[in-house]
Design a protein around this motif. Structure first.
Motif, PDB file in Angstrom:
ATOM      1  N   SER A   1     -11.006 -19.378   5.879  1.00 23.22           N
ATOM      2  CA  SER A   1      -9.673 -19.908   6.199  1.00 23.22           C
ATOM      3  C   SER A   1      -8.770 -18.809   6.739  1.00 23.22           C
ATOM      4  O   SER A   1      -8.017 -19.010   7.712  1.00 23.22           O
ATOM      5  CB  SER A   1      -9.051 -20.542   4.958  1.00 23.22           C
ATOM      6  OG  SER A   1      -9.824 -21.627   4.506  1.00 23.22           O
TER       7      SER A   1
ATOM      8  N   ARG B   1      -9.818 -17.901  10.239  1.00 25.51           N
ATOM      9  CA  ARG B   1      -9.359 -18.930  11.165  1.00 25.51           C
ATOM     10  C   ARG B   1      -7.869 -18.815  11.423  1.00 25.51           C
ATOM     11  O   ARG B   1      -7.395 -18.929  12.565  1.00 25.51           O
ATOM     12  CB  ARG B   1      -9.717 -20.302  10.593  1.00 25.51           C
ATOM     13  CG  ARG B   1      -9.495 -21.433  11.557  1.00 25.51           C
ATOM     14  CD  ARG B   1     -10.230 -22.686  11.107  1.00 25.51           C
ATOM     15  NE  ARG B   1      -9.956 -23.017   9.727  1.00 25.51           N
ATOM     16  CZ  ARG B   1     -10.879 -23.189   8.790  1.00 25.51           C
ATOM     17  NH1 ARG B   1     -12.171 -23.021   9.098  1.00 25.51           N
ATOM     18  NH2 ARG B   1     -10.568 -23.516   7.550  1.00 25.51           N
ATOM     19  N   PHE B   2      -7.131 -18.554  10.358  1.00 24.93           N
ATOM     20  CA  PHE B   2      -5.679 -18.414  10.491  1.00 24.93           C
ATOM     21  C   PHE B   2      -5.327 -17.204  11.362  1.00 24.93           C
ATOM     22  O   PHE B   2      -4.462 -17.281  12.234  1.00 24.93           O
ATOM     23  CB  PHE B   2      -5.053 -18.275   9.102  1.00 24.93           C
ATOM     24  CG  PHE B   2      -3.556 -18.104   9.123  1.00 24.93           C
ATOM     25  CD1 PHE B   2      -2.725 -19.187   9.354  1.00 24.93           C
ATOM     26  CD2 PHE B   2      -2.982 -16.858   8.905  1.00 24.93           C
ATOM     27  CE1 PHE B   2      -1.350 -19.037   9.368  1.00 24.93           C
ATOM     28  CE2 PHE B   2      -1.609 -16.705   8.927  1.00 24.93           C
ATOM     29  CZ  PHE B   2      -0.791 -17.796   9.158  1.00 24.93           C
TER      30      PHE B   2
ATOM     31  N   TYR C   1      -5.999 -17.955  15.049  1.00 18.85           N
ATOM     32  CA  TYR C   1      -4.957 -18.786  15.653  1.00 18.85           C
ATOM     33  C   TYR C   1      -3.670 -18.000  15.847  1.00 18.85           C
ATOM     34  O   TYR C   1      -2.958 -18.190  16.845  1.00 18.85           O
ATOM     35  CB  TYR C   1      -4.706 -20.032  14.804  1.00 18.85           C
ATOM     36  CG  TYR C   1      -5.621 -21.177  15.146  1.00 18.85           C
ATOM     37  CD1 TYR C   1      -5.464 -21.886  16.328  1.00 18.85           C
ATOM     38  CD2 TYR C   1      -6.654 -21.549  14.294  1.00 18.85           C
ATOM     39  CE1 TYR C   1      -6.294 -22.943  16.651  1.00 18.85           C
ATOM     40  CE2 TYR C   1      -7.498 -22.599  14.614  1.00 18.85           C
ATOM     41  CZ  TYR C   1      -7.312 -23.292  15.789  1.00 18.85           C
ATOM     42  OH  TYR C   1      -8.155 -24.325  16.120  1.00 18.85           O
TER      43      TYR C   1
ATOM     44  N   ILE D   1      -2.356 -25.333  20.278  1.00 19.92           N
ATOM     45  CA  ILE D   1      -2.544 -24.701  18.968  1.00 19.92           C
ATOM     46  C   ILE D   1      -1.783 -25.515  17.921  1.00 19.92           C
ATOM     47  O   ILE D   1      -0.593 -25.800  18.103  1.00 19.92           O
ATOM     48  CB  ILE D   1      -2.019 -23.258  18.990  1.00 19.92           C
ATOM     49  CG1 ILE D   1      -2.722 -22.471  20.102  1.00 19.92           C
ATOM     50  CG2 ILE D   1      -2.228 -22.581  17.648  1.00 19.92           C
ATOM     51  CD1 ILE D   1      -2.134 -21.097  20.329  1.00 19.92           C
TER      52      ILE D   1
ATOM     53  N   GLU E   1       0.654 -26.260  15.249  1.00 22.33           N
ATOM     54  CA  GLU E   1       1.836 -25.511  14.829  1.00 22.33           C
ATOM     55  C   GLU E   1       2.788 -26.443  14.096  1.00 22.33           C
ATOM     56  O   GLU E   1       2.780 -27.667  14.315  1.00 22.33           O
ATOM     57  CB  GLU E   1       2.550 -24.888  16.038  1.00 22.33           C
ATOM     58  CG  GLU E   1       1.716 -23.850  16.777  1.00 22.33           C
ATOM     59  CD  GLU E   1       2.257 -23.550  18.165  1.00 22.33           C
ATOM     60  OE1 GLU E   1       2.135 -22.393  18.602  1.00 22.33           O
ATOM     61  OE2 GLU E   1       2.788 -24.468  18.811  1.00 22.33           O
TER      62      GLU E   1
ATOM     63  N   GLN F   1      -4.306 -25.778   7.766  1.00 27.95           N
ATOM     64  CA  GLN F   1      -5.709 -25.360   7.795  1.00 27.95           C
ATOM     65  C   GLN F   1      -6.617 -26.515   8.220  1.00 27.95           C
ATOM     66  O   GLN F   1      -7.601 -26.307   8.938  1.00 27.95           O
ATOM     67  CB  GLN F   1      -6.127 -24.842   6.413  1.00 27.95           C
ATOM     68  CG  GLN F   1      -5.516 -23.505   6.038  1.00 27.95           C
ATOM     69  CD  GLN F   1      -5.983 -22.377   6.936  1.00 27.95           C
ATOM     70  OE1 GLN F   1      -7.061 -22.429   7.514  1.00 27.95           O
ATOM     71  NE2 GLN F   1      -5.152 -21.346   7.063  1.00 27.95           N
TER      72      GLN F   1
ATOM     73  N   ARG G   1      -5.736 -28.951  10.250  1.00 24.00           N
ATOM     74  CA  ARG G   1      -5.560 -29.096  11.702  1.00 24.00           C
ATOM     75  C   ARG G   1      -6.287 -27.971  12.451  1.00 24.00           C
ATOM     76  O   ARG G   1      -6.855 -28.200  13.526  1.00 24.00           O
ATOM     77  CB  ARG G   1      -4.077 -29.086  12.051  1.00 24.00           C
ATOM     78  CG  ARG G   1      -3.253 -30.209  11.439  1.00 24.00           C
ATOM     79  CD  ARG G   1      -3.609 -31.554  12.051  1.00 24.00           C
ATOM     80  NE  ARG G   1      -2.804 -32.635  11.494  1.00 24.00           N
ATOM     81  CZ  ARG G   1      -1.700 -33.115  12.082  1.00 24.00           C
ATOM     82  NH1 ARG G   1      -1.272 -32.596  13.217  1.00 24.00           N
ATOM     83  NH2 ARG G   1      -1.022 -34.099  11.508  1.00 24.00           N
ATOM     84  N   TYR G   2      -6.235 -26.770  11.917  1.00 23.77           N
ATOM     85  CA  TYR G   2      -6.950 -25.662  12.537  1.00 23.77           C
ATOM     86  C   TYR G   2      -8.443 -25.961  12.645  1.00 23.77           C
ATOM     87  O   TYR G   2      -9.070 -25.722  13.681  1.00 23.77           O
ATOM     88  CB  TYR G   2      -6.749 -24.375  11.727  1.00 23.77           C
ATOM     89  CG  TYR G   2      -5.414 -23.696  11.938  1.00 23.77           C
ATOM     90  CD1 TYR G   2      -4.624 -23.986  13.042  1.00 23.77           C
ATOM     91  CD2 TYR G   2      -4.955 -22.747  11.032  1.00 23.77           C
ATOM     92  CE1 TYR G   2      -3.396 -23.362  13.236  1.00 23.77           C
ATOM     93  CE2 TYR G   2      -3.738 -22.112  11.206  1.00 23.77           C
ATOM     94  CZ  TYR G   2      -2.963 -22.427  12.310  1.00 23.77           C
ATOM     95  OH  TYR G   2      -1.761 -21.804  12.501  1.00 23.77           O
ATOM     96  N   LYS G   3      -8.996 -26.475  11.560  1.00 16.22           N
ATOM     97  CA  LYS G   3     -10.430 -26.764  11.523  1.00 16.22           C
ATOM     98  C   LYS G   3     -10.790 -27.858  12.520  1.00 16.22           C
ATOM     99  O   LYS G   3     -11.800 -27.776  13.222  1.00 16.22           O
ATOM    100  CB  LYS G   3     -10.826 -27.175  10.109  1.00 16.22           C
ATOM    101  CG  LYS G   3     -12.318 -27.382   9.930  1.00 16.22           C
ATOM    102  CD  LYS G   3     -12.646 -27.689   8.475  1.00 16.22           C
ATOM    103  CE  LYS G   3     -14.145 -27.901   8.292  1.00 16.22           C
ATOM    104  NZ  LYS G   3     -14.485 -28.189   6.870  1.00 16.22           N
TER     105      LYS G   3
ATOM    106  N   ALA H   1     -10.596 -26.535  16.230  1.00 19.93           N
ATOM    107  CA  ALA H   1     -11.396 -25.369  16.608  1.00 19.93           C
ATOM    108  C   ALA H   1     -12.353 -25.658  17.764  1.00 19.93           C
ATOM    109  O   ALA H   1     -12.425 -24.867  18.725  1.00 19.93           O
ATOM    110  CB  ALA H   1     -12.153 -24.845  15.397  1.00 19.93           C
TER     111      ALA H   1
ATOM    112  N   THR I   1     -10.344 -26.009  20.992  1.00 21.89           N
ATOM    113  CA  THR I   1      -9.750 -24.718  21.328  1.00 21.89           C
ATOM    114  C   THR I   1     -10.795 -23.783  21.915  1.00 21.89           C
ATOM    115  O   THR I   1     -10.528 -23.038  22.864  1.00 21.89           O
ATOM    116  CB  THR I   1      -9.113 -24.081  20.082  1.00 21.89           C
ATOM    117  OG1 THR I   1      -8.167 -24.997  19.509  1.00 21.89           O
ATOM    118  CG2 THR I   1      -8.420 -22.783  20.435  1.00 21.89           C
TER     119      THR I   1
END
Length: 830
Positions: free
Chosen positions: A41, A44-45, A48, A64, A66, A340, A342-344, A347, A350
């Motif tokens: 995590s 990944r953070f 980003y 991204i 946000e 986290q 949303r990041y996953k 990915a 992105t």
């Protein structure tokens, strides 16, 4: 043996030992898994965050995930940001002073016992030195905002300030703080500041990959919320909106029963069944306290809110349903988990976008290298510049020869438009409205050139010999009589005609040259357009020169100088022809072969005008001009009648004029002296030929007919000085001089227009454009030193600018490639 047995015997374990071992193994696996998830995590953070910094620095628009914090002024947005950071930096004191978004990149670093804050440099991906003092953070935000607003002359700006905060007590979270909504501009700000803030915040919140964190005070009822409707316009179903009710401790005091607090916490009827707001209260004490004390106060407020809901409300509240949405700690955990998540999810997309961006930046870098090489290789530039100049010259020749590409409807001009755009206006000395055939059609190139030539003929033939005063005639006639010449009247008339031609025809020649030059100057833009349309497939051979503005400006200047030079030469040649036909040694006025036509205006002047209208440019495609021409032909006398008027022979006319000058009774002639003496008797010579009034009366009757013809042609007006036509003495020298001057003027005009000027202007303008343009432009642009030649392509310091752009592209490529590698690692871990 015992020893051997003891050595060989495998020790046994009790069930309790096996159970303890399995428990420890399970615990170790859980710890290892948790550590691995946490590490992933954080990676990944960080990836980003690095990508976000690159996007801000290079202006990249990347989807991204946000969080965008929205809310009205004084709704607790700044206090929430400080609580998330875990320390205060007095952002509340500059909130009204800042009008830029603030991107807060919070990085959880267990080793950072004190906050480490760094600001990203403007227009760069680099970060500055760490800032320790909390007050310095607020001052830097304020100073950067004011500097940008002064530079852009605006009240707000969407260009963000990026601050990275590394701290052991902050989550891995990134939030974009926006200026608060206001109803009225503060003192010193423009009146439209509230609208600009609302518009900017909407643009920041509109991208679908952003989570909206909307704050509203608990004292505001849902039905009367000022800014909730604005949020609903951005996200109608609140699918990506997190609603936070701030200052909840002020509202909780109003509740007494459970049903009241449950109904308020549900927000039913206003937000929808799937929208659950968070209810948060933060410390109100703004005195300076340590960071540890600040965090302790936050926890204490959360505990106090739960205590009041459980103990201060009769029956408490539906804790199972609403407990996850109450308190700052609940909001913080939710935001970190949601981001986290949303990041996953983002990915893979992105990663694909980064690969595309890296390919594009690599291509841009290769193109920049080619551009630098092209601007440094002089032989390369000379070759392609010569090819472009040759192509433009060829297109100019094609347009002169009658090309109809590009579209004449768009690029052509009518006669009226040519006059207006050239700034030349009407023809000097011409009062009639000269409308050549095809005047309403949009023409260019050779067609427009020929139309101007015909317009010049029409304008020239519309001018007759101007009226001459009696005093002027008397001066000229007396001067010639004083020289003892035998042709005083003829010489006086010729002198008057020559002076009139020089005075009235010279401005027409200059105007014709200027109008023709304007037509040719317009061909440069047409040639550029033809070059773009015709040579797009041959760029590999001719090179793409469109981006070299300086070269095209120099090419245009050289072309205009060439047109200016040939215009000057044409004016000189035209003046030379005018001087030749108006010279006292010219035989134009005395040519015996042309005397018959010269003496009769009805066969020279009137017929030539019609000839210019019908023969010189007979193809008229405009409907209006065709109708006018048909109407005008009704008043043209038949060709047979034009030849029926037979003028007297040249020798007889000369003898009559000679006799008149010899028959004067006074010692000097007078313009008003009648040539037929009233008291003289008739005399007959030996051969019986009349030389008295009867013969002269017959000749003057012919002159009277000529006067009538001239009067018809000039619309009934042909003045001979003072007095009207009825007062003319039929046999005076003044009358005959005026008639002869008009005839000589018409002859000079005819010879000048038909024999000299027309061919001179065609060969003087068109032939050089076809044959000498490319040579003249080449000598002007390319027969120079390399240093001067490069001035057309490379401004001082341009290569350095290109090198700086190349370095920026390299940095951008490096950062994006690093982000791409990180996301590839993340994708493999997922």
């Amino acid at each position: 043996m015992a020893t051997s047995n003891n050595f060989l015997t495998t020790p046994t374990k009790t069930p309790s030992d096996r159970s303890n071992r399995k428990h420890h193994q399970h615990t170790n696996l859980n710890d290892s898994s948790s550590t691995r998830v946490a590490s992933l995590s954080k990676s990944r953070f960080e990836a980003y965050n690095r990508l976000q910094a690159a996007a801000v620095a290079f202006g990249e628009k990347l989807p991204i995930p946000e969080i965008v914090a929205l809310g009205g002024q004084s709704d607790g947005k700044s206090s929430l940001l400080e609580a998330l950071l875990g320390f205060r930096f007095n952002v509340r004191e500059v909130e009204m002073g800042t009008r830029r978004p603030l991107i807060l990149q919070m990085v959880h670093d267990p080793t950072a016992l004190e906050p480490r804050c760094r600001f990203q440099d403007e227009d760069s991906e680099e970060y500055g030195n760490p800032i320790v003092l909390a007050s310095a953070i607020a001052d830097l935000i304020k100073s950067r905002t004011e500097a940008l607003l002064r530079e852009t002359h605006t009240a707000v700006s969407s260009k963000p300030i990026v601050m990275r905060a590394e701290y052991a007590h902050c989550p891995n979270l990134t939030i974009i703080d926006t200026p608060g909504f206001v109803l009225k501009a503060k003192k010193g700000e423009p009146e439209n500041t509230p609208d600009e803030i609302l518009s900017m915040v909407k643009s920041l919140a509109s991208p679908p990959h952003r989570i909206l964190l909307f704050l509203q005070q608990s004292s505001v009822e849902w039905c009367s919320s000022l800014w909730l409707d604005a949020i609903r316009e951005i996200d109608p179903t609140f699918r990506r909106t997190v609603i936070v009710v701030s200052k909840f401790d002020n509202r909780i005091k109003e509740f007494t029963d459970r049903w009241e607090v449950d109904r308020y916490l549900s927000a039913s009827g206003y937000l929808g069944d799937n929208t659950h707001p968070f209810f948060v209260a933060l410390p109100k004490d703004r005195t300076t306290v340590s960071n540890d004390e600040f965090r302790r106060q936050i926890s204490q407020v959360d505990s106090e809110i739960l205590r009041q809901l459980r103990e201060g409300i009769k029956g408490g509240f539906d804790e199972e349903k609403y407990r996850p949405f109450i308190g700052f700690s609940s909001l913080r955990d939710y935001l970190e988990t949601e981001l986290q998540k949303r990041y996953k999810e983002a990915a893979p997309a992105t990663l694909a976008l980064l690969e595309q961006r890296c390919s594009e930046v690599t291509a841009d870098l290769a193109q920049m290298d080619l551009k630098i090489q092209a601007n440094s290789d002089i032989s390369h530039l000379r070759r392609f510049a010569m090819l472009r100049a040759d192509s433009i010259s060829n297109h100019v020749g094609a347009l002169i020869d009658g090309a109809a590409d590009p579209a004449p409807e768009q690029w052509g001009r009518t006669t009226v438009e040519e006059r207006l755009e050239s700034g030349i206006g009407s023809w000097p000395g011409v009062t009639a409205d000269i409308r050549p055939p095809n005047a309403t059609l949009r023409l260019y190139g050779g067609a427009a050139f020929e139309r101007v030539m015909h317009e010049f003929r029409c304008a020239t033939y519309s001018i007759e010999c101007p009226s001459v005063s009696r005093e002027k005639v008397a001066n000229i006639l007396l001067a010639h009589a004083g020289r003892g010449a035998g042709r005083g009247v003829t010489e006086a008339a010729a002198e008057i005609a020559r002076a009139a031609a020089r005075s009235w025809l010279a401005p027409l020649l200059d105007t014709a040259c200027d109008r023709l030059a304007f037509v040719l100057k317009n061909l440069f833009d047409l040639a550029l357009e033809r070059n773009r349309n015709h040579d797009s497939d041959d760029e590999k051979n001719t090179g793409n020169m469109d981006g070299y503005i300086g070269f095209h400006a120099a090419l245009r200047h050289s072309y205009n100088c060439f047109i200016k030079e040939i215009t000057k030469q044409c004016k000189q040649l035209a003046r030379h022809h005018l001087d030749s036909v108006t010279s006292p040694y010219s035989h134009v006025c005395y040519d015996n072969n042309d005397s018959q036509s010269s003496f009769a205006p009805n066969s020279s002047s009137i017929f030539k005008i019609e000839q210019a209208s019908s023969c010189s440019f007979s193809l008229d495609l405009s409907a209006t001009m065709r109708d006018e021409t048909m109407r005008d032909q009704e008043n043209i006398p038949p060709e047979k009648n034009a030849h029926q008027t037979t003028p007297p022979k040249g020798n007889e006319g000369s003898r009559d004029v000679l006799r008149e000058s010899q028959m004067t009774v006074p010692e000097t002639p007078s313009p008003d002296q009648p040539n037929d003496m009233a008291g003289k008797k008739e005399h007959r010579s030996g051969n019986g030929m009349e030389i008295g009034p009867r013969k002269r009366q017959s000749r003057m009757n012919g002159i009277s007919k000529t006067v009538d013809l001239l009067r018809v042609h000039n619309g009934g007006v042909f003045s001979f000085g003072s007095g009207d036509n009825n007062g003319l003495k039929s046999g005076s020298a003044y009358t005959e001089i005026c008639l002869l001057a008009a005839q000589h003027f018409a002859r000079i005009r005819e010879v000048l227009v038909e024999r000299s000027v027309s061919s001179t202007l065609n060969s003087g303008f068109l032939t050089p454009c076809r044959d000498r343009l490319v040579v003249a432009v080449g000598l002007d642009l390319f027969a120079v030193s390399d240093e001067k030649f490069m001035d057309m392509f490379v401004a001082p310091g341009a290569i350095d600018i290109l090198q700086n752009e190349r370095q920026s592209l390299q940095k951008r490529q490096k950062i994006l490639q690093l982000c791409l590698n990180e996301f590839k690692t993340i994708a493999r871990a997922l």
